[in-house]
Enzyme design. Structure first.
Site, PDB file in Angstrom:
ATOM      1  N   TYR A 201       0.905  -1.060   0.014  1.00  0.00           N
ATOM      2  CA  TYR A 201       0.188  -0.034   0.315  1.00  0.00           C
ATOM      3  C   TYR A 201       0.864   1.312   0.053  1.00  0.00           C
ATOM      4  CZ  TYR A 201      -4.092  -2.915   1.323  1.00  0.00           C
ATOM      5  OH  TYR A 201      -5.212  -3.835   1.389  1.00  0.00           O
ATOM      6  N   PRO A 293     -12.531   0.394  -1.161  1.00  0.00           N
ATOM      7  CA  PRO A 293     -11.498  -1.045  -1.058  1.00  0.00           C
ATOM      8  C   PRO A 293     -10.426  -1.095  -0.264  1.00  0.00           C
ATOM      9  CG  PRO A 293     -11.538   0.200  -3.059  1.00  0.00           C
ATOM     10  CD  PRO A 293     -12.677   0.706  -2.242  1.00  0.00           C
TER      11      PRO A 293
HETATM   12  C1  PHB Z   1      -7.228  -6.799  -4.626  1.00  0.00           C
HETATM   13  O1  PHB Z   1      -6.437  -7.706  -4.469  1.00  0.00           O
HETATM   14  O2  PHB Z   1      -8.309  -6.867  -5.421  1.00  0.00           O
HETATM   15  C2  PHB Z   1      -7.303  -5.965  -3.162  1.00  0.00           C
HETATM   16  C3  PHB Z   1      -6.379  -6.186  -2.316  1.00  0.00           C
HETATM   17  C4  PHB Z   1      -6.436  -5.333  -1.149  1.00  0.00           C
HETATM   18  C5  PHB Z   1      -7.347  -4.487  -1.139  1.00  0.00           C
HETATM   19  C6  PHB Z   1      -8.146  -4.052  -2.086  1.00  0.00           C
HETATM   20  C7  PHB Z   1      -8.280  -4.905  -3.292  1.00  0.00           C
HETATM   21  O3  PHB Z   1      -7.307  -3.528   0.090  1.00  0.00           O
END
Ligand code: PHB
Ligand code: APR
Length: 391
Positions: A201, A293
């Site tokens: 991230y 997300p």
């Molecule tokens: C994903 O792999 O699609 C994914 C992973 C972590 C997240 C959001 C999406 O926080």
């Protein structure tokens, strides 16, 4: 048609609920407006919390997940060209997550339901839910060109953010809490091994980036983009260049590039519909709440809701007590707001909003500094990310 529990929607919430009820000896019918191929191809996030993994195992739906899923014991935070690893088991007393795509969870649950379970009708569109306040709620639906009625003891609306079940809660008792973020995510799938063995991230002045994966040979990655972006406007090399910039570090780490096989833009919003129950109609999953997300909570919240409902219904059958069913909305909403809080905190800490000021940037760095230097702050992130045990 008659059943004990009418389930609207065959996303992860509806499918898992049907399985939990089947295992408990309670019959259900699932109505899904789309066809099977559509449901099995829809791309969604792919992080299963410890509690979700445990529930799928207990439900007998984890055989392929245990073979193909990739357990992850941490994530990496990147900012200022630096890397910081958050070690989940060390910070949470042994909890971790599993990387296994939501589409695969759905495929596994559909196969189980069709092999042994109640009816699962595709291309069956629920038109309205009626009689929520009565002992016998009904779902009017259209299947193969004909209108029909499903008579139920309970209806669970697992019909996602644009479903019809929510309308069964009268306007004068329902409240909606919403926030729209001024950006979206451009997501890609690429045929190239992940460039890191855990999720990354990244906070960057140019915007957020996330490096994820679907398998040892498939990379999933996201870039923060303006909310109205058309994915087709981004060329493949442009996407890789931008990921490279936002993920850059001072060490020898490099991004592996490969052919991009899918591109799409996801909007970012938070939405909670309260209450999650009216009479004998219950809402579960995206039908009641949306999270951005960034915290990877959507699927896991859906799982929490249907586990709470299934346990409450079993208790009613076994003891005659409605107490857990009556507490359903409050029980779920407590978990939902914790997930909203966490998703909001992760999102605003890592994204650069249009018009962000130098003050906003400093606050983000101070939050990241706190997480990377104070064990209590880091443990809070790890506990929220891996999820709290389901009660
Ligand atoms: C994903 O792999 O699609 C994914 C992973 C972590 C997240 C959001 C999406 O926080
Ligand atoms: N009749 C029948 N089915 C319907 C109707 C309707 N009127 N309206 C919607 N549906 C179906 C949709 O086609 C979809 O398959 O309900 C299903 C809802 O599934 P999801 O959107 O996957 O929602 P849910 O099961 O709650 O799963 C939550 O999905 O969006 C992600 O991040 C979210 O991971 C989380 C998960």
């Amino acid at each position: 048609m008659r059943t004990t529990v009418g389930i609207i929607g065959a996303g992860p919430a509806g499918l898992l609920l049907a399985r939990l009820l089947h295992n408990a000896g309670i019959d259900s019918v699932v109505l899904e407006t789309r066809d099977r191929a559509y449901v099995e191809q829809r791309q969604r996030a792919g992080i299963l919390e410890q509690g979700t993994v445990d529930v799928l195992r207990e439900a007998g739906a984890a055989a392929r997940m245990d073979r193909e899923g990739i357990p992850h014991d941490g994530i990496e935070l990147r900012f200022d060209r630096r890397r910081h690893r958050v070690d989940f088991p060390a910070l949470t007393g042994g909890r971790s997550v599993m990387v296994y795509a939501q589409t695969e969870v759905c495929k596994d649950l559909i196969a189980l339901q069709l092999a042994a379970g109640g009816p699962l009708l595709f291309e069956a569109e629920a038109l309205a839910v009626e009689g929520a306040g009565t002992e016998q709620p009904r779902v009017r639906f259209r299947h193969q060109g004909r209108e029909d009625v499903l008579e139920c003891d309970y209806v669970v609306g697992c019909d996602g953010s644009w479903g019809v079940a929510r309308k069964a809660v009268p306007a004068d008792v329902s409240r909606v809490f919403e926030r729209t973020y001024p950006y979206g995510w451009l997501g890609i799938l690429a045929d190239v091994p992940p460039s890191h063995d855990e999720l990354v991230y990244a906070r960057h002045d140019r915007g957020f980036a996330l490096l994820s994966m679907r398998s040892p040979t498939v990379t999933r990655a996201y870039l923060q983009v303006p909310a109205d972006t058309d994915a087709a406007d981004w060329g493949d090399e442009e996407i890789w260049d931008e990921l490279d910039r936002r993920l850059e570090t001072d060490d020898a780490w490099t991004l592996k590039r490969g052919p991009i096989t899918a591109k799409s833009v996801t909007p970012m919003r938070s939405h909670v519909h309260e209450p999650m129950r009216h009479g004998r109609v219950f809402l579960a999953g995206d039908a009641a709440h949306i999270v951005p997300p960034t915290g990877a909570k959507g699927l896991n919240l859906a799982v929490g809701d249907v586990v709470t409902f299934a346990r409450a219904l079993v208790e009613r059958r076994d003891t005659g007590s409605d107490a857990r069913l009556e507490a359903y909305s409050a029980t779920c909403l407590r978990r939902v707001w914790q997930a909203e809080r966490f998703s909001y905190a992760m999102t605003t800490m890592l994204h650069r909003a249009p018009g962000a000021t130098p003050f906003d940037d400093r606050i983000q760095f101070a939050q990241l500094d706190r997480i990377t230097t104070a064990r209590s702050a880091e443990a809070d992130l790890a506990e929220s990310y891996t999820g709290f045990p389901l009660d």
